[in-house]
Structures are given as structure tokens and as C-alpha cells.
Design an enzyme around this catalytic site. Structure first.
Site, short mmCIF file in Angstrom:
data_model
loop_
_atom_site.label_atom_id
_atom_site.label_comp_id
_atom_site.label_asym_id
_atom_site.label_seq_id
_atom_site.Cartn_x
_atom_site.Cartn_y
_atom_site.Cartn_z
CB ILE A 105 -0.99 0.00 1.20
CG1 ILE A 105 -1.99 1.17 1.11
CG2 ILE A 105 -0.24 -0.03 2.52
CD1 ILE A 105 -3.16 1.07 2.06
CB CYS A 106 0.92 4.18 0.79
SG CYS A 106 0.92 5.97 0.91
CG HIS A 107 5.18 6.46 -0.51
ND1 HIS A 107 4.12 7.05 0.13
CD2 HIS A 107 5.74 7.42 -1.28
CE1 HIS A 107 4.04 8.32 -0.23
NE2 HIS A 107 5.02 8.57 -1.09
CD1 TRP A 126 2.39 9.57 -2.98
CD2 TRP A 126 0.48 9.24 -1.88
NE1 TRP A 126 1.97 10.79 -2.52
CE2 TRP A 126 0.78 10.61 -1.84
CE3 TRP A 126 -0.68 8.78 -1.25
CZ2 TRP A 126 -0.03 11.54 -1.19
CZ3 TRP A 126 -1.49 9.70 -0.61
CH2 TRP A 126 -1.17 11.06 -0.58
CB SER A 158 -4.56 0.07 -1.56
OG SER A 158 -5.59 -0.87 -1.74
#
Length: 180
Positions: A105-107, A126, A158
Site C-alpha cells: 500500500i501507498c509508497h 501513491w 492500494s
């Protein structure tokens, strides 16, 4: 199922660790905190220090073979530290080599880029990672959650903390399929 949660000693976004961790526990799995050093990790709430968490196992002293899946929480610094650690990168790559499911998720996909496992896959992250993912041969999409299966194991990604509910639901579903 034992699920590895891989983080650097500092820089992990706390909510991206704790919410998936609790979701895994609630689903009857055994979450295991794996890091590059023993002791504790320092989590962050964006740029502010948050809580610390005890490390269960250390990269280089454990194996992807002892886990059913891998979760990579984000935070800006966390994946940047991980991708500079050869043992952490090899640990991540080993999940793909074994066809085990991975969620990021994200980075966190920065670590996937370093492990050279995004080529031919569709994933999200991200938004600032788009170029890195494309340069590594992946296709970046702007979706709440993306499940990719290119035949070498499923990957769940995500974009951000707001996507955590969908992220947790998706990785738990995919990990359960892998256990069956």
C-alpha cells in the site's frame, strides 16, 4: 496462515501497519513483524513519530517459505530504507519466486520496483510512484485497490490510508485463496 509484515526499523506509516495487522488477526491469521534489525521499529503518523512495535523476526534469519503471504505497509521512508537493504529486497523477491501472494500500500511498491517484480503487472500506489512503476515495466492505475495475477503470484495494491478497508478486504480474500 503466517503473514509477514515487512518494515524498516523506522518510517512505516503506523495506520498502514496496524489496520492490516488487526484485519489479519481478526481473520484468524498470525501476523509476524519482520524487519531488517532486531528490537523495535518506530512507526510514524505522516512525519510525526508514533508508536513502537517489537520485531518478531529479522530478514536474513527467516525465509519467505515460512509464510503464506507478505504485506508491505507504506510510509515514505519505510520502502526507501527497505529497497536499500539487499536482504529485504531478496526476501520480497522470494515471495514472487514462490508464487506467494503479496500486498503493498501507498509508497510500498518502491520496494517492489527494487525487487524487479512489477514488470508486466498492473498496480496502484501513491501517485508519486507512477513514473517509477512505469519505468520498471509495470502499468500504473489510479484505483482504490488493484489485484493483479500475472501467473507468478497475486499482487494486491492500494493507493493510500483512505483505501485501507478495501485493501484489507482484498488481501485477506486473495491470501485465503492462496491457502486453499
Amino acid at each position: 496462515m503466517r503473514i509477514a509484515f515487512l518494515t524498516a526499523p523506522e518510517g512505516v506509516e503506523q495506520i498502514e501497519l496496524t489496520e492490516p495487522w488487526q484485519a489479519a488477526k481478526d481473520a484468524g491469521h498470525e501476523p509476524v513483524l519482520v524487519s531488517t534489525k532486531s528490537g523495535e521499529i518506530q512507526a510514524f503518523d505522516h512525519l510525526d513519530k508514533a508508536d513502537t512495535f517489537p520485531v518478531d523476526e529479522v530478514v536474513g534469519e527467516t525465509s519467505a517459505g515460512s509464510f503464506g503471504g507478505l504485506v508491505l505497509p507504506g510510509g515514505v521512508a519505510n520502502p526507501d530504507f527497505l529497497r536499500m537493504d539487499e536482504k529485504a529486497v531478496a526476501f520480497v523477491r522470494d515471495f514472487f519466486d514462490r508464487g506467494r501472494p503479496v500486498a503493498a500500500i501507498c509508497h510500498a511498491p518502491w520496494t517492489l520496483v527494487e525487487a524487479d517484480v512489477v514488470r508486466g503487472r498492473e498496480l496502484t500506489s501513491w501517485p508519486s510512484l507512477q513514473t517509477d512503476i512505469r519505468n520498471a515495466g509495470g502499468t500504473w492505475v489510479d484505483e482504490q485497490v488493484k489485484i493483479d495475477d500475472n501467473g507468478a503470484g497475486k499482487l494486491v495494491t492500494s493507493r493510500k490510508p483512505d483505501d485501507l478497508k478495501a485493501f484489507c478486504d482484498a488481501f485477506l480474500h486473495v491470501f485465503a485463496e492462496g491457502a486453499g
